[in-house]
Write a protein that holds these residues in place. Sequence first.
Motif, mmCIF file in Angstrom:
data_model
loop_
_atom_site.group_PDB
_atom_site.id
_atom_site.type_symbol
_atom_site.label_atom_id
_atom_site.label_comp_id
_atom_site.label_asym_id
_atom_site.label_seq_id
_atom_site.Cartn_x
_atom_site.Cartn_y
_atom_site.Cartn_z
ATOM 1 N N ILE A 1 1.285 -17.545 44.212
ATOM 2 C CA ILE A 1 2.648 -17.510 43.663
ATOM 3 C C ILE A 1 2.946 -18.923 43.182
ATOM 4 N N PHE A 2 3.383 -19.038 41.928
ATOM 5 C CA PHE A 2 3.614 -20.349 41.324
ATOM 6 C C PHE A 2 5.107 -20.697 41.395
ATOM 7 N N PRO A 3 5.494 -21.761 42.129
ATOM 8 C CA PRO A 3 6.908 -22.164 42.168
ATOM 9 C C PRO A 3 7.300 -22.889 40.878
ATOM 10 N N LEU A 4 8.444 -22.494 40.322
ATOM 11 C CA LEU A 4 8.925 -23.128 39.083
ATOM 12 C C LEU A 4 10.348 -23.626 39.289
ATOM 13 N N PHE A 5 10.642 -24.812 38.734
ATOM 14 C CA PHE A 5 11.978 -25.398 38.852
ATOM 15 C C PHE A 5 12.751 -25.176 37.561
ATOM 16 N N LEU A 6 13.959 -24.662 37.721
ATOM 17 C CA LEU A 6 14.778 -24.284 36.568
ATOM 18 C C LEU A 6 16.004 -25.183 36.455
ATOM 19 N N ILE A 7 16.301 -25.636 35.204
ATOM 20 C CA ILE A 7 17.565 -26.348 34.957
ATOM 21 C C ILE A 7 18.325 -25.661 33.836
ATOM 22 N N ASP A 8 19.617 -25.930 33.788
ATOM 23 C CA ASP A 8 20.444 -25.348 32.742
ATOM 24 C C ASP A 8 20.206 -26.130 31.455
ATOM 25 N N GLY A 9 20.310 -25.470 30.321
ATOM 26 C CA GLY A 9 20.179 -26.170 29.043
ATOM 27 C C GLY A 9 19.175 -25.498 28.139
ATOM 28 N N LYS A 10 18.746 -26.260 27.127
ATOM 29 C CA LYS A 10 17.828 -25.722 26.116
ATOM 30 C C LYS A 10 16.805 -26.768 25.743
ATOM 31 N N GLY A 11 15.576 -26.357 25.578
ATOM 32 C CA GLY A 11 14.524 -27.258 25.123
ATOM 33 C C GLY A 11 14.231 -28.392 26.103
ATOM 34 N N LEU A 12 14.530 -28.180 27.381
ATOM 35 C CA LEU A 12 14.366 -29.266 28.349
ATOM 36 C C LEU A 12 13.117 -29.100 29.200
ATOM 37 N N GLU A 13 12.349 -30.193 29.275
ATOM 38 C CA GLU A 13 11.224 -30.270 30.194
ATOM 39 C C GLU A 13 11.317 -31.642 30.843
ATOM 40 N N VAL A 14 11.772 -31.685 32.083
ATOM 41 C CA VAL A 14 12.004 -32.960 32.760
ATOM 42 C C VAL A 14 10.962 -33.135 33.866
ATOM 43 N N PRO A 15 10.006 -34.054 33.662
ATOM 44 C CA PRO A 15 8.951 -34.218 34.670
ATOM 45 C C PRO A 15 9.517 -34.677 36.012
ATOM 46 N N ILE A 16 8.800 -34.369 37.084
ATOM 47 C CA ILE A 16 9.187 -34.803 38.436
ATOM 48 C C ILE A 16 8.200 -35.897 38.841
ATOM 49 N N ALA A 17 8.704 -37.113 39.016
ATOM 50 C CA ALA A 17 7.816 -38.266 39.204
ATOM 51 C C ALA A 17 6.849 -38.081 40.370
ATOM 52 N N SER A 18 7.339 -37.518 41.474
ATOM 53 C CA SER A 18 6.478 -37.403 42.654
ATOM 54 C C SER A 18 5.589 -36.160 42.635
ATOM 55 N N MET A 19 5.661 -35.387 41.528
ATOM 56 C CA MET A 19 4.791 -34.206 41.402
ATOM 57 C C MET A 19 4.159 -34.162 40.011
ATOM 58 N N PRO A 20 3.143 -35.010 39.781
ATOM 59 C CA PRO A 20 2.559 -35.086 38.435
ATOM 60 C C PRO A 20 2.100 -33.707 37.961
ATOM 61 N N GLY A 21 2.455 -33.373 36.709
ATOM 62 C CA GLY A 21 2.056 -32.080 36.145
ATOM 63 C C GLY A 21 3.099 -30.989 36.351
ATOM 64 N N ILE A 22 4.099 -31.255 37.184
ATOM 65 C CA ILE A 22 5.154 -30.265 37.443
ATOM 66 C C ILE A 22 6.463 -30.786 36.850
ATOM 67 N N ALA A 23 7.235 -29.878 36.230
ATOM 68 C CA ALA A 23 8.482 -30.293 35.598
ATOM 69 C C ALA A 23 9.583 -29.293 35.911
ATOM 70 N N ARG A 24 10.821 -29.713 35.616
ATOM 71 C CA ARG A 24 11.934 -28.765 35.625
ATOM 72 C C ARG A 24 12.069 -28.271 34.193
ATOM 73 N N TYR A 25 12.221 -26.971 34.027
ATOM 74 C CA TYR A 25 12.312 -26.396 32.680
ATOM 75 C C TYR A 25 13.634 -25.678 32.487
ATOM 76 N N SER A 26 14.123 -25.708 31.238
ATOM 77 C CA SER A 26 15.246 -24.844 30.897
ATOM 78 C C SER A 26 14.704 -23.444 30.595
ATOM 79 N N GLU A 27 15.623 -22.482 30.500
ATOM 80 C CA GLU A 27 15.232 -21.062 30.367
ATOM 81 C C GLU A 27 14.164 -20.822 29.297
ATOM 82 N N ASP A 28 14.389 -21.384 28.075
ATOM 83 C CA ASP A 28 13.448 -21.110 26.979
ATOM 84 C C ASP A 28 12.039 -21.614 27.300
ATOM 85 N N LEU A 29 11.950 -22.765 27.961
ATOM 86 C CA LEU A 29 10.623 -23.320 28.236
ATOM 87 C C LEU A 29 9.984 -22.725 29.489
#
Length: 327
Positions: free
Chosen positions: A29-57
């Motif tokens: 099961i792949f955990p995914l972090f979701l943020i509000d907005g559009k076109g957003l991919e915000v990397p998480i410094a302490s988790m290289p390769g993992i980001a917070r994504y908005s709905e579209d992404l």
Amino acid sequence: MNSRPRRNRASSTIRRMVSETQVRPEDLIFPLFLIDGKGLEVPIASMPGIARYSEDLILKRIEACVNLGVNSFVIFPAVEDSLKDKEATYAMRSDNFYLRTIRSIKQHFPDVCLMSDVAMDPYSSDGHDGYVENGKIINDRTLPILGRMAVHQAEAGIDIVGPSDMMDGRVGYIRKALDDAGFTETAIMSYTAKYASAYYGPFRDALDSAPKFGDKKTYQMDPANKREALREARLDESEGADYLMVKPALCYLDVIHVLRESSHLPIAAYNVSGEYAMLKAAGEKGWINYDRAMPEMLLSIKRAGADVILTYFAEEFAQRFREGSIY
Ligand code: PBG
């Protein structure tokens, strides 16, 4: 010598033939972090390769994973501070970005399995998993909030709700709330043995969900305890859990093992953010062979007895599984 175990290790064909444990993308099961907005991919410094994504992404990420054979996801919302309050009311707004995105994922990918997080902390101005009064976490005041949260998530299309808060009686309370609302088919994966662990640090960075005071030791378990995990397991089973989870995974392989031996339910293990960060960091420094250590870590969790693994390595593992470069 009439017994030479090395004969069964003689070639890669033989080794694969006698291999006792396999990890497949379907187990993950792949955990995914979701943020509000559009076109957003915000990397998480302490988790290289993992980001917070908005709905579209997040939809794009899910499409890529599905093409690799990863079909199960757990979605965590990162909520703005201004929307947090003592009662986690934002979780119950049916137009909130979390529930909206769940509906949209289900519309685009009806066959994926979606799991939720049922806990107050992403929505709580106190940063705790339960309702806080005079610096204390009030168990029975929290249960109705969890029940409502789970029903909203089921309504949006969640297949498996994941109570991660460690309040007493929550599985039974949530089961009844779901059934009363007609969601008899929504499953519960209980965070049965969730330890008060230092390995959640990067996750709390990702969601900005660290407790505003104190720690979580009055509800999450003491890392010293194993019998207590069996006690929690018995309660969760009798309250109607469909899966039992152990979290974190690596320091608790013995707990995974005893739960596997003592229950007929599927056992899940959460390979948490700190475990991911540790391996990534050592790999980046060249202190460990990351390519070999990563599948070895997942294999060890499976071998201990987990049927299902929640892991941030899921997409990468599936990619390499497809390329045939894992085993
Ligand atoms: C909280 C929750 C946590 C994680 C999943 N759900 C953190 C916590 O208890 O503080 C941790 C996951 C991880 O570290 O990867 N409801």
